[in-house]
Scaffold this active site. Structure first.
Site, PDB file in Angstrom:
ATOM      1  N   HIS A 293      13.594  -3.458   1.862  1.00 39.54           N
ATOM      2  CA  HIS A 293      13.578  -4.146   3.147  1.00 39.54           C
ATOM      3  C   HIS A 293      12.970  -5.533   2.962  1.00 39.54           C
ATOM      4  O   HIS A 293      11.759  -5.677   2.749  1.00 39.54           O
ATOM      5  CB  HIS A 293      12.753  -3.356   4.169  1.00 39.54           C
ATOM      6  CG  HIS A 293      13.411  -2.092   4.615  1.00 39.54           C
ATOM      7  ND1 HIS A 293      12.696  -0.955   4.958  1.00 39.54           N
ATOM      8  CD2 HIS A 293      14.717  -1.765   4.768  1.00 39.54           C
ATOM      9  CE1 HIS A 293      13.539   0.005   5.307  1.00 39.54           C
ATOM     10  NE2 HIS A 293      14.768  -0.473   5.198  1.00 39.54           N
TER      11      HIS A 293
ATOM     12  N   TYR B 175       7.834  -4.032   1.083  1.00 40.16           N
ATOM     13  CA  TYR B 175       7.201  -2.890   0.400  1.00 40.16           C
ATOM     14  C   TYR B 175       7.922  -1.555   0.515  1.00 40.16           C
ATOM     15  O   TYR B 175       7.293  -0.505   0.465  1.00 40.16           O
ATOM     16  CB  TYR B 175       5.756  -2.723   0.886  1.00 40.16           C
ATOM     17  CG  TYR B 175       5.039  -4.018   1.164  1.00 40.16           C
ATOM     18  CD1 TYR B 175       4.915  -4.998   0.178  1.00 40.16           C
ATOM     19  CD2 TYR B 175       4.509  -4.297   2.421  1.00 40.16           C
ATOM     20  CE1 TYR B 175       4.269  -6.205   0.430  1.00 40.16           C
ATOM     21  CE2 TYR B 175       3.862  -5.498   2.683  1.00 40.16           C
ATOM     22  CZ  TYR B 175       3.747  -6.457   1.682  1.00 40.16           C
ATOM     23  OH  TYR B 175       3.123  -7.646   1.948  1.00 40.16           O
ATOM     24  N   HIS B 176       9.262  -1.556   0.609  1.00 45.16           N
ATOM     25  CA  HIS B 176       9.988  -0.298   0.759  1.00 45.16           C
ATOM     26  C   HIS B 176      11.091  -0.122  -0.295  1.00 45.16           C
ATOM     27  O   HIS B 176      12.220   0.237   0.055  1.00 45.16           O
ATOM     28  CB  HIS B 176      10.608  -0.201   2.158  1.00 45.16           C
ATOM     29  CG  HIS B 176       9.621  -0.271   3.275  1.00 45.16           C
ATOM     30  ND1 HIS B 176       9.943  -0.737   4.536  1.00 45.16           N
ATOM     31  CD2 HIS B 176       8.314   0.071   3.324  1.00 45.16           C
ATOM     32  CE1 HIS B 176       8.872  -0.681   5.305  1.00 45.16           C
ATOM     33  NE2 HIS B 176       7.868  -0.200   4.593  1.00 45.16           N
ATOM     34  N   PRO B 177      10.822  -0.334  -1.574  1.00 45.01           N
ATOM     35  CA  PRO B 177      11.883  -0.147  -2.576  1.00 45.01           C
ATOM     36  C   PRO B 177      12.215   1.332  -2.765  1.00 45.01           C
ATOM     37  O   PRO B 177      11.328   2.187  -2.744  1.00 45.01           O
ATOM     38  CB  PRO B 177      11.267  -0.744  -3.848  1.00 45.01           C
ATOM     39  CG  PRO B 177       9.789  -0.566  -3.666  1.00 45.01           C
ATOM     40  CD  PRO B 177       9.546  -0.741  -2.196  1.00 45.01           C
TER      41      PRO B 177
END
Length: 656
Positions: A364, A581-583
């Site tokens: 994201h 921070y959403h890999p």
């Protein structure tokens, strides 16, 4: 100018100093500490959990509910029982410290060749120790899509019990005398503390609550409603679309409920009580590779090799399974370093071909606008200024309330493009360039996060003065761009020591993680980001007209980046967008017929027995969610799968 309003470096150094004092008192806690050869070399473990992050803590705890099971967690970091991991609002100052892996991307071709930060937690509890504590599962249709992609058992109906299992939702209407009632003196905002009980669990160890909400955050909610965004009673309920405050994993004492703090307890983690099995956590264990051998023509994982805190190479064996919980960057790295991946790597013996290892990286991406508020508008920026900081500190210490109890990202809205930018959608469809990667009409295209603070570039740039500020961030929830995680191996001159007690082993090969999210490689993403800026400015104008809040955009400013100039908006996005921070998805779950699937629906690595991957990397597709809650759900689900596969102790012995 107050230093707290101006210099994040000083704040970070101060927190590190306080944390270091704390480390001295908890370096080795019960069951946790660096490798101890005298004790650890004599033990045998049923499960070796490689990585003590969010998923690893949950998985180990659930497996150890069997009193006959022994679980070993190998964690590269150390304890998260330090002030910077407990106080909600200071989380950005953990970035680029020893508690962060400090990943960087390769230069991003479509983002002005920038090298971009990728914060990931390096401590027991993983990224749950330094993220923004937003408890959000995402829309039901996203999980139904996982099932439709060939993964039985992962529909929303099947996942919901596992979301609820971990959750200890604190009903805000409970009295302070109730065991789950509030123990702080925070100011209640009942209008925005709504929830749907049938979608929440109350008996799980992971605490979910409502906490601090600034008045200007309420203003954002009302501004969104005025722009046609519906009020959402519960983002984790029937629908995720709409606007409201955020549910947080902050406990009733206003302390971050990290996954290590929630699950790795010495008592009270076994439902119904009773004795649990053994959990040993080894700190300072940097994983080199998974150990695999061939037995009767079948490839089987049997242990892991790591370098301990003293730079000695060790090996540990798993009686039952090796469970890889290294995260979206760490798990593909470890597989590739073990010779499991698309093709042979220089200096790394290749043992198994899996084309999907490290592919499908999704994230994201976010873009923010900064606003200066009226003098009388309370914000974190003002409360953290030099003139107010002492009051703020005392308020948190003695009342568990105020700016320090805020997780900063206090309110959000989730929207679809056809609702906020219908002309854009019509134009894209007319041009034949429209793309919709959402799972359905209930899945958002964008999330707008509101934070009552000035913060840019992962909080390396804070408020320029002691005034009050707020900002908004637009996140692309279903990006069309995708990237990769790869590794490079080099021969090192220095050699680590090798434990002769545990057999051969070396760490003469240095393996580096290469992260390439490939942001904005699909031009549709950049156009959507421009529409997001236009929508945020509409919200900003409504706040500007409010007598208490105000709001003048100070960065980038409409004079610099005009709303009507799509090229200027695109330039701004390429220069200033950052990860939020959403890999996910670098070890994608899928059937054997999916050439890029790494694990099956039970999270077994295709083609290697007794090896599973259990973390955000297995998500078949990035959900329109904050990924900590889905990661915990995956670990809960997999723990049951493992217990089903091994049965009781007698069955397990027979299998061995």
């Amino acid at each position: 100018m107050g230093f707290l309003a101006a210099d994040p470096v000083i704040i970070r150094k101060a927190l590190i100093a306080v944390d270091n004092v704390s480390y001295l008192t908890n370096f080795s806690q019960a069951g946790c500490g660096p490798w101890d050869t005298k004790k650890d070399a004599q033990e045998q473990y049923d499960y070796v959990v490689v990585g003590g992050g969010s998923a690893g803590c949950v998985l180990a705890t659930r497996l150890a509910e069997d009193p006959n099971v022994k679980v070993l967690i190998l964690e590269a970091g150390y304890s998260d029982d330090v002030p910077s991991s407990k106080i909600p609002s200071v989380f950005p100052f953990k970035f680029d410290t020893d508690a962060d892996w400090g990943f960087r991307t390769v230069p991003q071709e479509h983002a002005n060749s920038r090298v971009m930060m990728q914060p990931r937690g390096k401590a027991i509890g993983g990224t749950s120790t330094l993220n923004a504590m937003m408890y959000h599962r995402g829309p039901a249709s996203d999980y139904d899509e996982w099932g439709q992609l060939g993964n039985p058992g992962w529909s929303y109906k099947e996942c919901l019990p596992y979301f609820k299992k971990s959750e200890g939702f604190n009903d805000p209407d409970l009295s302070p005398n109730h065991p789950q009632g509030p123990s702080t003196q925070r100011l209640r905002k009942p209008k925005y503390e709504t929830h749907d009980p049938k979608y929440h669990g109350t008996e799980g160890p992971w605490q979910v609550t409502f906490h601090h909400l600034y008045g200007v955050s309420e203003g954002f909610i009302e501004a969104s409603i005025a722009e046609g965004v519906p009020f959402n009673k519960d983002f984790n309920g029937e629908s995720t679309l709409g606007v409201n405050r955020v549910q947080t994993f902050i406990d009733r004492h206003a302390v971050r409920s990290s996954l290590s703090r929630a699950f790795l307890k010495q008592e009270g983690v076994v439902p119904g009580g009773g004795k649990r099995g053994t959990i040993r956590v080894v700190y300072g264990a940097t994983i080199s590779r998974v150990l695999v051998h061939t037995r009767k023509g079948v490839k089987v994982a049997y242990g892991a090799e790591f370098v301990d805190h003293s730079h000695v190479t060790r090996r540990v064996m798993a009686v039952r399974e090796v469970l890889l919980c290294g995260g979206t960057f760490g798990s593909p790295h470890i597989l590739l370093a073990s010779g499991i991946g698309p093709a042979p790597q220089p200096l790394i013996p290749h043992i198994h071909t899996l084309p999907g290892v490290g592919a499908n990286l999704a994230d994201h991406l976010g873009l923010s606008l900064m606003f200066k508020a009226r003098h009388r508008c309370a914000t974190i920026s003002g409360d953290f200024s030099a003139t107010q900081f002492s009051k703020t500190l005392l308020q948190y210490a003695f009342r568990g309330s105020g700016a320090m109890s805020s997780q900063v990202a206090e309110a959000v809205n989730f929207v679809r493009l056809e609702d906020i930018a219908p002309e854009f959608v019509a134009r894209e469809k007319a041009n034949g360039t429209w793309q919709d990667r959402s799972s359905g009409p209930g899945s958002p295209h964008l999330e707008i996060i509101f934070a009552p603070a000035y913060s840019r570039k992962h909080s390396t740039i804070l408020a320029p003065d002691m005034c009050n500020y707020f900002h908004m961030v637009a996140l692309l929830m279903n990006p069309c761009s995708a990237g990769t995680v790869k590794v490079t191996a080099t021969q090192t001159a220095a050699r680590t020591k090798t434990s002769t007690r545990l057999g051969e082993g070396s760490n003469r090969i240095q393996v580096e993680t290469i992260v390439d999210p490939n942001y904005f490689s699909d031009p549709f993403d950049i156009r959507v980001m421009g529409e997001a800026v236009k929508f945020m400015r509409k919200l900003g104008k409504r706040l500007h007209d409010h007598p208490d809040f105000g709001g003048i955009e100070v960065f980038p400013g409409e004079a610099t980046v005009p709303t009507g100039d799509d090229r200027a908006l695109e330039t701004y996005a390429r220069e200033y967008a950052e990860t939020y921070y959403h890999p996910t998805s670098t070890c994608r779950m899928g059937p054997a017929t999916d050439s890029l699937a790494v694990v099956d629906a039970r999270l077994n690595v295709h083609g290697i027995e007794r090896l599973r991957v259990v973390d955000a990397s297995v998500m078949p597709k990035l959900p329109a969610a904050h990924t900590c809650a889905p990661t915990v759900m995956i670990a809960e689900r997999c723990a049951d799968m493992i217990r089903e596969d091994w049965g009781d102790s007698e069955v397990a012995v027979a299998k061995l």
